[in-house]
Design an enzyme around this catalytic site. Structure first.
Site, mmCIF file in Angstrom:
data_model
loop_
_atom_site.group_PDB
_atom_site.id
_atom_site.type_symbol
_atom_site.label_atom_id
_atom_site.label_comp_id
_atom_site.label_asym_id
_atom_site.label_seq_id
_atom_site.Cartn_x
_atom_site.Cartn_y
_atom_site.Cartn_z
ATOM 1 N N SER A 177 0.876 -1.180 0.000
ATOM 2 C CA SER A 177 0.000 0.000 0.000
ATOM 3 C C SER A 177 0.907 1.223 0.000
ATOM 4 O O SER A 177 2.091 1.124 0.347
ATOM 5 C CB SER A 177 -0.841 -0.006 1.280
ATOM 6 O OG SER A 177 -1.452 1.246 1.495
ATOM 7 N N TYR A 189 -1.555 -1.355 10.388
ATOM 8 C CA TYR A 189 -1.576 -1.347 8.920
ATOM 9 C C TYR A 189 -0.202 -0.967 8.348
ATOM 10 O O TYR A 189 0.341 -1.665 7.502
ATOM 11 C CB TYR A 189 -2.665 -0.383 8.431
ATOM 12 C CG TYR A 189 -2.974 -0.537 6.956
ATOM 13 C CD1 TYR A 189 -3.452 -1.737 6.454
ATOM 14 C CD2 TYR A 189 -2.787 0.521 6.076
ATOM 15 C CE1 TYR A 189 -3.740 -1.888 5.093
ATOM 16 C CE2 TYR A 189 -3.082 0.386 4.718
ATOM 17 C CZ TYR A 189 -3.552 -0.826 4.239
ATOM 18 O OH TYR A 189 -3.833 -0.966 2.899
#
Ligand SMILES: NC(=O)c1ccc[n+]([C@@H]2O[C@H](COP(=O)([O-])OP(=O)(O)OC[C@H]3O[C@@H](n4cnc5c(N)ncnc54)[C@H](O)[C@@H]3O)[C@@H](O)[C@H]2O)c1
Length: 253
Positions: free
Chosen positions: A141, A154
């Site tokens: 990401s 995350y």
């Protein structure tokens, strides 16, 4: 067709980016195994691929279940004889800073975002090594290269995906296997719902993206699928251990 007759596995292929990646691979001639923990979602992807004349099959498993993953991949190998492409894509966002995040949520993030990628790659590697070729794409990401406010689980796991990708790529290049990481920015999929709620709704996220992303908008899934196609095809044949960021310029400012 640039992926004619290749056997591909896409995890998280039942929705969003994974679904668009599965569709573009099928469009280019691959047979795609659509892995998703939702049987309905994987079936829907398969049906929509078939409706366009593509070839696909569902595999409804939770990728964090080692036995299910191992049996599923063994069955694909038994029936198709090889796996040419693995796109490790299923992942989740668990919010919270160091003190807020639930420890169980951190562990869940690790198990899905990192460990499941590791396990799937480990399970397909013997067949890729024996074939002397193969491609793995691990979805990270933009949060794998950026600080992401109050998102320790995350960002930690998505940074780890990049480290793991570089390590795998260095170790397995000699067997003809290429492994790269994909870092999407803001892509309008159901994945962002928890973050949108946390931010205070759709208006807030739209304003945030207009301000933070130089291109001033979300990506749509087809824009990310083009990058996936590049990475899984011979168009990126001299590329391994790299990080492809597709984020509308967010990481340049
Ligand atoms: N959408 C974004 O803005 C964005 C940005 C950067 C990275 N990503 C990455 O993309 C991935 C999510 O993709 P998306 O945005 O298309 O999301 P999505 O929610 O549309 O699709 C995710 C799919 O993964 C499946 N899935 C979730 N957990 C699973 C599990 N344990 N086993 C099997 N399948 C599982 C879900 O059922 C769903 O179909 C994540 O890895 C995320 O980190 C997304």
């Amino acid at each position: 067709m640039i992926l004619k007759d290749r056997i591909a596995i896409v995890t998280g292929g039942g929705s969003g980016i994974g679904q668009a990646g599965a569709a573009i691979m099928a469009r280019e001639g691959a047979h795609v195994v659509v892995v998703d923990r939702s049987a309905k979602a994987s079936e829907e992807t398969v049906t929509s691929i078939a409706a366009k004349g593509g070839s696909a099959e569902p595999l409804a498993i939770d990728v964090t279940d080692d036995a299910a993953l191992s049996n599923g991949i063994a069955e694909v190998l038994r029936r198709h004889g090889r796996i040419d492409i693995l796109h490790n894509h299923a992942g989740a966002q668990v919010a919270g800073d160091l003190e807020q995040v639930e420890v169980a949520g951190f562990d869940r993030s690790w198990n899905l975002n990192v460990r499941a990628h590791f396990m799937a790659a480990r399970l397909v590697m013997p067949s890729m090594r024996a074939a002397g070729r193969g491609v793995i794409v691990n979805t990270s990401s933009s949060s794998g290269v950026l600080y992401d406010r109050e998102m320790i689980a995350y960002t930690t796991t998505k940074h780890a995906v990049i480290a793991m990708t570089r390590q795998m790529a260095g170790d397995y290049a000699k067997y003809g296997v290429r492994i790269n990481a994909l870092c999407p920015g803001w892509v309008d999929t159901p994945f962002n719902e928890p973050f949108i709620t946390q931010m205070g709704g759709r208006g807030a996220i739209e304003a945030y993206i207009r301000e933070k992303v130089p291109l001033g908008r979300w990506a749509n899934v087809d824009e990310i699928a083009e990058a996936i196609l590049f990475l899984v095809s011979d168009r990126s044949s001299y590329m391994t251990g790299q990080v492809l960021v597709v984020d509308g310029g967010e990481t340049v400012v």
